[in-house]
Design a protein around this motif. Structure first.
Motif, PDB file in Angstrom:
ATOM      1  N   TYR A  33       0.875  -1.063   0.016  1.00 30.61           N
ATOM      2  CA  TYR A  33       0.062   0.015  -0.076  1.00 30.61           C
ATOM      3  C   TYR A  33       0.916   1.187  -0.079  1.00 30.61           C
ATOM      4  CZ  TYR A  33      -3.247  -3.534   1.996  1.00 30.61           C
ATOM      5  OH  TYR A  33      -3.859  -4.635   2.250  1.00 30.61           O
ATOM      6  N   TYR A  35       0.331   5.286   1.206  1.00 31.82           N
ATOM      7  CA  TYR A  35      -0.375   6.145   2.005  1.00 31.82           C
ATOM      8  C   TYR A  35       0.364   7.567   2.133  1.00 31.82           C
ATOM      9  CZ  TYR A  35      -3.139   2.526   4.082  1.00 31.82           C
ATOM     10  OH  TYR A  35      -4.078   1.344   4.375  1.00 31.82           O
ATOM     11  N   GLY A  42      -4.833  12.486   9.029  1.00 33.16           N
ATOM     12  CA  GLY A  42      -4.428  11.179   9.337  1.00 33.16           C
ATOM     13  C   GLY A  42      -3.875  10.585   7.997  1.00 33.16           C
ATOM     14  N   LEU A  43      -3.990   9.216   7.706  1.00 31.23           N
ATOM     15  CA  LEU A  43      -3.105   8.554   6.602  1.00 31.23           C
ATOM     16  C   LEU A  43      -4.360   8.424   5.678  1.00 31.23           C
ATOM     17  CD1 LEU A  43      -1.692   7.246   9.414  1.00 31.23           C
ATOM     18  CD2 LEU A  43      -0.347   6.519   7.370  1.00 31.23           C
ATOM     19  N   LEU A  45      -5.197   6.377   1.812  1.00 29.15           N
ATOM     20  CA  LEU A  45      -4.541   5.377   0.895  1.00 29.15           C
ATOM     21  C   LEU A  45      -4.724   6.030  -0.499  1.00 29.15           C
ATOM     22  CD1 LEU A  45      -3.981   2.479   0.418  1.00 29.15           C
ATOM     23  CD2 LEU A  45      -6.169   1.813   0.146  1.00 29.15           C
ATOM     24  N   TYR A  48      -3.088   0.757  -3.943  1.00 35.06           N
ATOM     25  CA  TYR A  48      -2.641  -0.580  -3.319  1.00 35.06           C
ATOM     26  C   TYR A  48      -2.328  -1.637  -4.255  1.00 35.06           C
ATOM     27  CZ  TYR A  48      -7.406  -1.931  -3.917  1.00 35.06           C
ATOM     28  OH  TYR A  48      -8.597  -2.464  -4.101  1.00 35.06           O
ATOM     29  N   ARG A  97      -5.446  -9.508   2.966  1.00 32.64           N
ATOM     30  CA  ARG A  97      -6.221  -8.219   2.536  1.00 32.64           C
ATOM     31  C   ARG A  97      -7.110  -7.531   3.499  1.00 32.64           C
ATOM     32  NH1 ARG A  97     -11.467  -8.795  -1.313  1.00 32.64           N
ATOM     33  NH2 ARG A  97     -11.648  -6.851  -2.150  1.00 32.64           N
ATOM     34  N   ARG A  98      -7.514  -8.364   4.227  1.00 30.12           N
ATOM     35  CA  ARG A  98      -8.313  -7.460   5.402  1.00 30.12           C
ATOM     36  C   ARG A  98      -7.891  -8.482   6.876  1.00 30.12           C
ATOM     37  NH1 ARG A  98     -12.766  -6.845   1.726  1.00 30.12           N
ATOM     38  NH2 ARG A  98     -12.632  -4.719   1.235  1.00 30.12           N
ATOM     39  N   GLY A  99      -8.536  -8.062   7.967  1.00 30.04           N
ATOM     40  CA  GLY A  99      -8.343  -8.604   9.080  1.00 30.04           C
ATOM     41  C   GLY A  99      -6.754  -8.914   9.552  1.00 30.04           C
TER      42      GLY A  99
ATOM     43  N   TYR B  32     -12.720  -5.366  11.713  1.00 27.41           N
ATOM     44  CA  TYR B  32     -11.104  -5.644  12.494  1.00 27.41           C
ATOM     45  C   TYR B  32     -10.733  -4.117  12.901  1.00 27.41           C
ATOM     46  CZ  TYR B  32      -6.751  -7.647  13.020  1.00 27.41           C
ATOM     47  OH  TYR B  32      -5.440  -8.067  13.673  1.00 27.41           O
ATOM     48  N   LEU B  34      -7.751  -1.838  14.723  1.00 32.45           N
ATOM     49  CA  LEU B  34      -6.317  -1.466  15.003  1.00 32.45           C
ATOM     50  C   LEU B  34      -6.019  -0.160  15.671  1.00 32.45           C
ATOM     51  CD1 LEU B  34      -6.724  -2.640  12.077  1.00 32.45           C
ATOM     52  CD2 LEU B  34      -4.330  -3.437  12.221  1.00 32.45           C
ATOM     53  N   SER B  93     -10.777  -2.224   9.251  1.00 35.78           N
ATOM     54  CA  SER B  93     -10.770  -2.649   8.122  1.00 35.78           C
ATOM     55  C   SER B  93     -12.139  -3.626   8.053  1.00 35.78           C
ATOM     56  CB  SER B  93      -9.758  -3.370   7.528  1.00 35.78           C
ATOM     57  OG  SER B  93      -9.446  -4.786   8.582  1.00 35.78           O
ATOM     58  N   GLY B  94     -12.519  -3.972   6.660  1.00 34.83           N
ATOM     59  CA  GLY B  94     -13.536  -5.119   6.759  1.00 34.83           C
ATOM     60  C   GLY B  94     -14.578  -5.040   5.432  1.00 34.83           C
ATOM     61  N   GLU B  95     -15.263  -6.016   5.233  1.00 32.00           N
ATOM     62  CA  GLU B  95     -16.071  -5.995   3.951  1.00 32.00           C
ATOM     63  C   GLU B  95     -17.047  -4.878   3.734  1.00 32.00           C
ATOM     64  OE1 GLU B  95     -15.883  -8.258   1.635  1.00 32.00           O
ATOM     65  OE2 GLU B  95     -14.127  -9.415   2.820  1.00 32.00           O
ATOM     66  N   GLY B  96     -16.962  -4.245   2.764  1.00 29.66           N
ATOM     67  CA  GLY B  96     -17.702  -2.953   2.491  1.00 29.66           C
ATOM     68  C   GLY B  96     -17.074  -1.694   2.773  1.00 29.66           C
ATOM     69  N   GLY B  97     -15.738  -1.771   3.335  1.00 23.52           N
ATOM     70  CA  GLY B  97     -14.834  -0.792   3.447  1.00 23.52           C
ATOM     71  C   GLY B  97     -13.720  -0.826   1.964  1.00 23.52           C
ATOM     72  N   ALA B  98     -13.046   0.162   2.021  1.00 24.48           N
ATOM     73  CA  ALA B  98     -11.847   0.434   0.927  1.00 24.48           C
ATOM     74  C   ALA B  98     -10.957  -0.871   1.081  1.00 24.48           C
ATOM     75  CB  ALA B  98     -11.233   1.535   0.940  1.00 24.48           C
ATOM     76  N   ASP B  99     -10.057  -1.292   0.312  1.00 20.39           N
ATOM     77  CA  ASP B  99      -9.165  -2.370   0.769  1.00 20.39           C
ATOM     78  C   ASP B  99      -8.060  -1.550   1.613  1.00 20.39           C
ATOM     79  OD1 ASP B  99      -8.422  -4.924  -1.323  1.00 20.39           O
ATOM     80  OD2 ASP B  99     -10.371  -4.124  -0.577  1.00 20.39           O
ATOM     81  N   GLY B 100      -7.265  -2.108   2.168  1.00 19.62           N
ATOM     82  CA  GLY B 100      -6.203  -1.483   3.091  1.00 19.62           C
ATOM     83  C   GLY B 100      -7.147  -1.285   4.443  1.00 19.62           C
ATOM     84  N   LEU B 101      -6.267  -0.049   5.219  1.00 19.68           N
ATOM     85  CA  LEU B 101      -6.870   0.290   6.507  1.00 19.68           C
ATOM     86  C   LEU B 101      -7.433   1.830   6.341  1.00 19.68           C
ATOM     87  CD1 LEU B 101      -4.011  -0.736   8.782  1.00 19.68           C
ATOM     88  CD2 LEU B 101      -6.364  -1.987   8.627  1.00 19.68           C
ATOM     89  N   PHE B 103      -7.955   5.140   8.309  1.00 24.83           N
ATOM     90  CA  PHE B 103      -7.599   5.530   9.529  1.00 24.83           C
ATOM     91  C   PHE B 103      -8.307   6.751   9.948  1.00 24.83           C
ATOM     92  CE2 PHE B 103      -3.515   3.629  10.340  1.00 24.83           C
ATOM     93  CZ  PHE B 103      -3.136   2.887   9.282  1.00 24.83           C
ATOM     94  N   GLY B 104      -8.374   6.983  11.217  1.00 21.34           N
ATOM     95  CA  GLY B 104      -8.883   8.272  11.959  1.00 21.34           C
ATOM     96  C   GLY B 104      -7.861   9.110  11.673  1.00 21.34           C
TER      97      GLY B 104
END
Lengths: 113, 113
Positions: A33, A35, A42-43, A45, A48, A97-99, B32, B34, B93-101, B103-104
């Motif tokens: 990725y 960022y 923040g960060l 994307l 990726y 990819r996730r989690g 998920y 972090l 992260s999660g389904e329905g969100g963008a790939d990657g993380l 962030f706040g």
């Protein structure tokens, strides 16, 4: 620390010039990725990759392109740098990819004058 | 539309006391979460994570709590130490969100001696 190296660490470039930032990993992770970090944002994307030659756009992809010809290398190119692209750029890698957590490089501080 | 929100840009805590950093999210598909810690001129480093099937995860002085019904998570640091002074980012992260993380914007934690 995860084996991620970003180069260069600092760069000053002029408006309108192309710039390429490099991310190199030694972890053999599939996902990579780019960022950018800006005050108050923040960060975010940019792009990726989920494998060699497989890339996709992120939230703030306009003005950027990427390439991944080898598992270990992910390049970010600013086609024609603008002052709004002055930022700190971070590369990250992940095994899923996730989690899963992503591991970040040390960052590249880019200044466009 | 900001999907991960950290509403406190900064937080000052006395050494030895508890630090509580808060994070809210809007995307119910996130599963998920972090926390990352970032020192100046360095990349973010992974701190602790939690899956949506749990409501608490603990690692030494760091505990993350997740309240799914309120779409809220918090990071507790007990006791706070001077080396904890840094910017803390919440990510999801999660389904329905963008790939990657996602962030706040981060909270700058300052530990007072």
């Amino acid at each position: 620390d995860a084996g991620i190296t970003q180069s260069p660490r600092h760069k000053v470039t002029e408006t309108g010039t192309p710039v390429t930032l490099r991310c190199h990993q030694t972890e053999n992770h599939r996902y990579m990725y780019w960022y950018r970090q800006d005050p108050g944002h923040g960060l975010r994307l940019i792009h990726y990759s989920y494998g060699v030659k497989d890339t996709d756009k992120g939230e703030v992809s306009d003005g950027y392109s990427v390439s991944r010809s080898k598992t270990e290398d992910f390049l970010l190119t600013l086609e024609s740098a603008t002052s709004s692209q002055t930022s700190v750029y971070f590369c990250a890698i992940s095994g899923a990819r996730r989690g899963a957590e992503a591991f970040f490089g040390q960052g590249t501080r880019l200044t466009v004058v | 539309d900001q999907q991960v929100k950290q509403n406190s840009p900064s937080l000052s805590v006395q050494e030895g006391r508890i630090s509580i950093l808060n994070c809210d999210y809007t995307n119910s598909m996130f599963d998920y979460f972090l926390w990352y810690k970032k020192y100046p001129a360095e990349g973010p480093t992974f701190l602790i994570s939690i899956s949506s099937i749990k409501d608490k995860n603990e690692d030494g002085r760091f505990t993350v709590f997740l309240n799914k019904s309120a779409k809220h998570l918090s990071l507790h640091i007990v006791p706070s130490q001077p080396g904890d002074s840094a910017v803390y980012f919440c990510a999801a992260s999660g389904e329905g969100g963008a790939d990657g993380l996602t962030f706040g914007k981060g909270t700058h934690l300052i530990i007072q001696p």
